[in-house]
Design a protein around this motif. Sequence first.
Motif, PDB file in Angstrom:
ATOM      1  N   SER A  21       8.240  27.068  14.945  1.00  0.00           N
ATOM      2  CA  SER A  21       9.632  26.985  14.505  1.00  0.00           C
ATOM      3  C   SER A  21      10.549  27.734  15.472  1.00  0.00           C
ATOM      4  N   ILE A  22      10.053  28.855  16.027  1.00  0.00           N
ATOM      5  CA  ILE A  22      10.819  29.577  17.051  1.00  0.00           C
ATOM      6  C   ILE A  22      10.980  28.699  18.288  1.00  0.00           C
ATOM      7  N   LEU A  23       9.901  28.044  18.659  1.00  0.00           N
ATOM      8  CA  LEU A  23       9.923  27.168  19.832  1.00  0.00           C
ATOM      9  C   LEU A  23      10.869  25.992  19.637  1.00  0.00           C
TER      10      LEU A  23
ATOM     11  N   PHE B  56      17.165  32.599  29.916  1.00  0.00           N
ATOM     12  CA  PHE B  56      17.598  32.440  28.530  1.00  0.00           C
ATOM     13  C   PHE B  56      16.397  32.393  27.589  1.00  0.00           C
ATOM     14  N   VAL B  57      15.380  31.598  27.944  1.00  0.00           N
ATOM     15  CA  VAL B  57      14.204  31.456  27.080  1.00  0.00           C
ATOM     16  C   VAL B  57      13.531  32.803  26.865  1.00  0.00           C
ATOM     17  N   GLU B  58      13.367  33.569  27.917  1.00  0.00           N
ATOM     18  CA  GLU B  58      12.699  34.866  27.776  1.00  0.00           C
ATOM     19  C   GLU B  58      13.487  35.787  26.841  1.00  0.00           C
ATOM     20  N   SER B  59      14.806  35.804  26.986  1.00  0.00           N
ATOM     21  CA  SER B  59      15.643  36.629  26.115  1.00  0.00           C
ATOM     22  C   SER B  59      15.630  36.125  24.680  1.00  0.00           C
ATOM     23  N   PHE B  60      15.699  34.814  24.518  1.00  0.00           N
ATOM     24  CA  PHE B  60      15.701  34.205  23.188  1.00  0.00           C
ATOM     25  C   PHE B  60      14.427  34.579  22.437  1.00  0.00           C
ATOM     26  N   LEU B  61      13.294  34.438  23.099  1.00  0.00           N
ATOM     27  CA  LEU B  61      12.019  34.749  22.435  1.00  0.00           C
ATOM     28  C   LEU B  61      11.924  36.233  22.099  1.00  0.00           C
ATOM     29  N   ALA B  62      12.355  37.083  23.008  1.00  0.00           N
ATOM     30  CA  ALA B  62      12.310  38.525  22.751  1.00  0.00           C
ATOM     31  C   ALA B  62      13.125  38.878  21.513  1.00  0.00           C
TER      32      ALA B  62
END
Length: 249
Positions: free
Chosen positions: A19-21, A44-50
């Motif tokens: 769901s995060i993905l 952006f992806v790295e920050s979003f996941l963190a």
Amino acid sequence: MKVRIKTKEEIARIREAGSILAECHREISKMIGPGITTLEIDGFVESFLAGRGATPEQKGYRGFPFATCASVNDVVCHGFPGDRKLEQGDIVTIDIVVNKNGWLADSGWSYRIGEVSDEAEMLLSATEKALYAGIAQAVPGGRMGDIGYAVSRTALEAKVGVVKPLIGHGIGRSMHEPPDVPNFGRPRTGLRLQSGMVITIEPIFTGGETGAVYWGDDGWTIRSADGSLGAHYEHTLAILDDGPVVLTK
């Protein structure tokens, strides 16, 4: 190596990562367009996941240096994010594996950059159609060959190429678990599908009908051998008693 059947609780953990993905891909779809770079998307992806207590599983995997695979035009898979600005007419696949509390989900998606050519549109549509054709065959009692046949038949009808060396896979606590999920096969052959399996289905097609590819000097980037466009759509799904459930939707 034996296929590991997941419990309902384990599937729920994978769904949490999924769901995060899925949310991450929704945000990418809003920001991607002419003028942005794939390196900016990677950041952006790295920050979003963190921000959601998750990590990108690709980063550091066998030395892979980025949070995403970013594959532009004739790059069909495992491309490195870069500082080239995307241009009108490009197509780009962003492939992400999310780790949330040790459980993984994997999804790649091909994006249109503005208006694309008729050739690109046909390839993208066929590849996405093949993904859902394969998912429809992921039912208990079916065979792995049913999935692969549904995927390859879609490519054949569209007169595009199947990249046969690149396949789907099982997933759970590891990025690549048994079983292999090829994008080709014969109906009613191969491994019998069981409730509790969690797999990825990921058709990877080229505009050229051979589907031939080559590996770049970096050991990762895979390009079409004939320079034609590549497309890649992928979901993680669970096979349950009443059929497939997409965990990265």
